[in-house]
Design an enzyme around this catalytic site. Structure first.
Site: not given
Ligand code: ACO
Length: 335
Positions: A123, A262, A292
Site C-alpha cells: 500500500c 492511503h 482499499n
Molecule cells: N463482518 C462481521 N463481523 C466481523 C467481520 C465482518 N466482515 N470481520 C470480523 N468480524 C468480527 C470478528 O470476528 C470479531 O468478532 P468476535 O468479537 O466475536 O471475535 C468482531 O467482528 C470484531 O472484530 P475486530 O477484529 O475486533 O474488528 P475491528 O474493529 O478491529 O475491525 C478491521 C476489523 C476492519 C479489519 C480493522 O481491524 C482494520 O481495518 N484493520 C486494518 C486492516 C487494513 O487496513 N488492512 C489493509 C492492508 S494494510 C493497509 O492498507 C493499512
C-alpha cells in the site's frame, strides 16, 4: 533503441506532477453483495471501515490493462505522447505474472519505448515510486516518468474470509512526472519495519512456499492479516510520517490544503487526523466507493481530486501511506 535505460537530460531542481489518470473496473461489488457470500453486514462494514462498495476487475482483463488505462489518461492530461516517456514504473503486488515485470507489458500497451520496471511496497508502493521517480528526475537521468499504482486484489483475496474480503478492491491510478525548475515534489520520507511482516502477507506462491496442489488447497496464496495489529501500526506510523513531512518543510497543519492519504479504513484516517491535528475535512476521501486498492489508492484519489476541482494550482498536498512490510512513507507536494 528499445527500452533505453539512461537517456540523460541535465539536472533539474525539482520534479512535478504534470498529469493524472485512473483506470477503474466497471463491475461494482457492494456490501450487500458481500452479505450473500460471508457472515457480515453492510452496517458492520460501514461502521468499521467506511467502505460501501468496491470495484472488481472483469474476467479476462488484467493488471496491465488497468495500468495502461490509467497511464493513457495521465499522459493525455499531461499532453505528453507515450513516445516521450523515459521510464515507466509500475507499483503493484498483484502483477499479471511474477515475471516479467508488469511495466514491460504496460510499455507495449502504451506503445512507449523506454525503461520499465515494477516496484513492490504494497500500500506504500505509490509513495515509494514517487520518491524514486523524483530522485531520478532531479538527478537528470530522465525527463519524463509514468508512475502507476495498480492492484487487482480481488484475485489475491480469500472470498470466504470475512476478515479480509470486505476491505479490498481493484483499480489503477497514474501520474506523469516531469523534470522542472518549479517546485513540485517538495520532499519524500520512506520507512520500513520488516519485524512486522507476519501481520499482513501472502504466504504462498513465492520461493518459501511455491505453488503446489497442497499449498493451494490450504489457501496459502491468499492475503492473511491481523487486522487489529495493522490498524494500530497504520495510525501511528502514517501520523508520524505525516508529521515528519511537515517538520521537514517547516509547515504547520493549517498550511496544508489537502491530505491525500492511503484509503484503507476511514477509522485509520480519523486516528491520523487526531494525532496530527490535520482536520479530517482536509482529507480527500473516496474509500466508500473503492475500498482499499493498495498502491492504487493515492493516485486514484489524486486524480479524482484534481478532476473534480478540489485540488487547485499552488495548493500544498500531504500524501501518506502504510502497507504490508510494514513499509510506509509520506510526500509533500506543491501542486
Ligand atoms: N463482518 C462481521 N463481523 C466481523 C467481520 C465482518 N466482515 N470481520 C470480523 N468480524 C468480527 C470478528 O470476528 C470479531 O468478532 P468476535 O468479537 O466475536 O471475535 C468482531 O467482528 C470484531 O472484530 P475486530 O477484529 O475486533 O474488528 P475491528 O474493529 O478491529 O475491525 C478491521 C476489523 C476492519 C479489519 C480493522 O481491524 C482494520 O481495518 N484493520 C486494518 C486492516 C487494513 O487496513 N488492512 C489493509 C492492508 S494494510 C493497509 O492498507 C493499512
Amino acid at each position: 533503441m528499445r527500452g533505453g535505460a539512461h537517456r540523460g537530460g541535465g539536472t533539474a531542481m525539482y520534479s512535478r506532477i504534470l498529469g493524472t489518470g485512473k483506470g477503474i473496473p466497471g463491475q461494482v461489488l457492494t456490501n450487500f453483495d458481500l452479505e450473500k457470500r460471508v457472515d457480515t453486514s453492510d452496517t458492520w462494514i460501514v461502521e468499521r471501515t467506511g467502505i460501501r462498495e468496491r470495484r472488481i476487475l472483469e474476467e479476462g482483463r488484467t493488471t496491465s490493462d488497468l495500468a495502461a488505462e490509467a497511464g493513457r489518461a495521465a499522459l493525455e492530461a499531461a499532453g505528453l505522447p507515450a513516445s516521450r516517456l523515459d521510464a515507466i514504473i509500475v507499483c503493484t503486488v498483484t502483477p499479471d505474472v511474477p515475471m516479467p515485470a508488469c511495466a514491460v507489458t504496460v510499455q507495449q500497451k502504451l506503445g512507449a519505448n523506454c525503461a520499465a520496471w515494477d516496484m513492490a511496497a504494497a500500500c506504500a508502493g505509490f509513495i515509494y515510486g514517487l520518491s524514486v521517480g523524483d530522485a531520478l528526475l532531479r538527478a537528470g537521468n530522465f525527463r519524463h516518468i509514468l508512475l502507476i499504482g495498480v492492484e487487482v486484489l480481488s484475485r489475491a483475496v480469500d472470498w470466504s474470509d470475512r476478515n479480509t474480503c470486505i476491505l479490498f478492491g481493484d483499480g489503477a491510478g497514474a501520474v506523469v512526472l516531469g523534470a522542472s525548475d518549479q517546485p513540485g515534489i517538495l520532499s519524500t520520507h520512506l520507512y520500513a519495519d520488516g519485524a512486522q511482516a507476519g501481520l499482513l502477507s501472502i504466504p504462498g506462491g513465492g520461493v518459501i512456499c511455491p505453488a503446489t496442489a497442497a499449498s493451494v488447497a490450504s489457501r496459502q496464496h491468499f492475503i492473511k492479516m491481523n487486522g487489529k495489529g495493522v490498524f494500530l501500526h497504520a495510525v501511528r506510523n502514517i501520523a508520524r510520517a505525516s508529521l515528519d513531512a511537515l517538520a521537514h518543510n517547516r509547515l504547520t497543519p493549517d498550511q496544508i490544503d489537502w491530505v491525500v492519504a492511503h484509503q484503507a479504513n476511514l477509522r485509520i484516517l480519523e486516528g491520523v487526523a487526531e494525532k496530527t491535528k490535520l482536520p479530517l475535512s482536509k482529507f480527500y476521501l473516496n474509500i466508500h466507493k473503492y475500498g482499499n486498492t493498495s498502491s492504487a489508492s493515492i493516485p486514484i484519489a489524486l486524480d479524482e481530486a484534481v478532476r473534480d476541482g478540489s485540488i487547485k494550482p499552488g495548493q500544498r498536498l500531504l500524501l501518506a501511506a502504510l502497507g504490508a512490510g510494514f513499509s510506509w512513507g509520506s510526500a509533500l507536494v506543491q501542486w
